[in-house]
Design a protein around this motif. Structure first.
Motif, PDB file in Angstrom:
ATOM      1  N   THR A  17       2.604   1.659  -3.427  1.00  0.00           N
ATOM      2  CA  THR A  17       1.643   2.085  -4.448  1.00  0.00           C
ATOM      3  C   THR A  17       1.337   3.567  -4.314  1.00  0.00           C
ATOM      4  N   GLU A  18       1.154   4.027  -3.079  1.00  0.00           N
ATOM      5  CA  GLU A  18       0.877   5.449  -2.842  1.00  0.00           C
ATOM      6  C   GLU A  18       2.077   6.299  -3.232  1.00  0.00           C
ATOM      7  N   ASP A  19       3.274   5.816  -2.918  1.00  0.00           N
ATOM      8  CA  ASP A  19       4.491   6.540  -3.273  1.00  0.00           C
ATOM      9  C   ASP A  19       4.612   6.680  -4.796  1.00  0.00           C
ATOM     10  N   ALA A  20       4.300   5.604  -5.521  1.00  0.00           N
ATOM     11  CA  ALA A  20       4.363   5.642  -6.984  1.00  0.00           C
ATOM     12  C   ALA A  20       3.315   6.595  -7.558  1.00  0.00           C
ATOM     13  N   ARG A  21       2.112   6.594  -6.980  1.00  0.00           N
ATOM     14  CA  ARG A  21       1.048   7.470  -7.485  1.00  0.00           C
ATOM     15  C   ARG A  21       1.427   8.944  -7.327  1.00  0.00           C
ATOM     16  N   ILE A  22       2.012   9.285  -6.169  1.00  0.00           N
ATOM     17  CA  ILE A  22       2.420  10.672  -5.933  1.00  0.00           C
ATOM     18  C   ILE A  22       3.501  11.090  -6.928  1.00  0.00           C
ATOM     19  N   ARG A  23       4.445  10.190  -7.203  1.00  0.00           N
ATOM     20  CA  ARG A  23       5.487  10.492  -8.185  1.00  0.00           C
ATOM     21  C   ARG A  23       4.883  10.738  -9.563  1.00  0.00           C
TER      22      ARG A  23
ATOM     23  N   SER B 248       0.826  -1.203   0.000  1.00  0.00           N
ATOM     24  CA  SER B 248       0.000   0.000   0.000  1.00  0.00           C
ATOM     25  C   SER B 248       0.865   1.260   0.000  1.00  0.00           C
ATOM     26  N   LYS B 249       1.920   1.255   0.815  1.00  0.00           N
ATOM     27  CA  LYS B 249       2.815   2.414   0.870  1.00  0.00           C
ATOM     28  C   LYS B 249       3.552   2.622  -0.447  1.00  0.00           C
TER      29      LYS B 249
END
Length: 241
Positions: free
Chosen positions: A175-181, A172-173
């Motif tokens: 995936t969220e990190d990739a989305r923000i990038r 989950s972390k």
């Protein structure tokens, strides 16, 4: 009739020009896609310890060696229990029997061997969630020497019983990190992040904290450190509107 044919021919030319032009635009302006990799990591402390050791007995008579080994087994078990280890957590493995022989040579050539005796080896394993207790006992196990048992201790191995839950949280972390990038890349390019096209999970790694361990393409799984760091990567692809 010629007038109608000319009209049809003209319409056909216009349609062909439209489709060819549209295809060219699509080739010249392919769909924009962003590929990003996100990282998720978590520090944790092991909650399960596995510790192993072994002891042995030697005698020219097999039954005498076995009798000696059984006496040592009782001494080892009594000592471990006296130190606070639950008897249910103590597992004695099967006895290994090795026939010891001395090789004989004449003029540098092997001419046979002579029987020296039997060596019997037994391993014991302790598995417990009381990590601190087992660590302490493993450091003080040399006290068995005073009881006549030469106990060879292996370094403890450390595990984590809630690894599955931790892995889900890390995915989950990541995936969220990739989305923000991806959002930042799209904004910097003057676009807007569109639909998610694909998501692929990378290699799961567990390394010791402050150990300087190298990551492995196949995934590292450290068992020698009590305090560990788990990490995972997620590679996402997004459309850009």
């Amino acid at each position: 009739m010629k007038h109608i044919t000319a009209i049809i021919f003209g319409i056909a030319i216009v349609l062909a020009a439209y489709f060819l032009g549209n295809a060219y635009v699509k080739r010249a302006n392919p769909p924009q896609v962003i590929s990003v990799t996100g990282l998720g990591n978590e520090n944790f402390t092991s909650d399960l310890i596995v510790w192993e050791g072994r002891f042995s007995a030697f005698n020219t008579v097999l039954t005498s060696a076995f009798e000696r080994l059984n006496k040592q087994k009782e001494i080892v078990k009594e000592y471990l229990v006296s130190e606070g280890i639950n008897p249910d957590n103590i597992i004695f493995n099967s006895v290994q029997t090795i026939e010891q022989r001395d090789n004989k040579y004449e003029n540098g050539n092997f001419v046979g061997s002579t029987f020296r005796g039997y060596e019997l080896i037994q391993a014991v394993q302790i598995e417990s969630t009381d990590v601190a207790l087992i660590e302490e006992v493993s450091r003080e196990i040399t006290e068995l020497l005073n009881k006549g048992v030469q106990f060879n201790s292996a370094p403890p191995r450390y595990y984590y019983t809630k690894l599955a839950d931790l892995k889900i949280e890390m995915i989950s972390k990541a995936t969220e990190d990739a989305r923000i990038r991806a959002e930042r890349i799209a904004e910097n390019a003057g676009g807007r992040l569109g639909d998610l096209i694909s998501a692929r999970m990378g290699v799961f790694q567990i390394t010791g904290q402050n150990s300087g361990e190298d990551y492995s393409w196949g995934g590292a799984y450290n068992t020698s450190s009590k305090n560990k760091t788990a990490s995972i990567t997620m590679r996402l692809e997004y459309k850009v509107d």
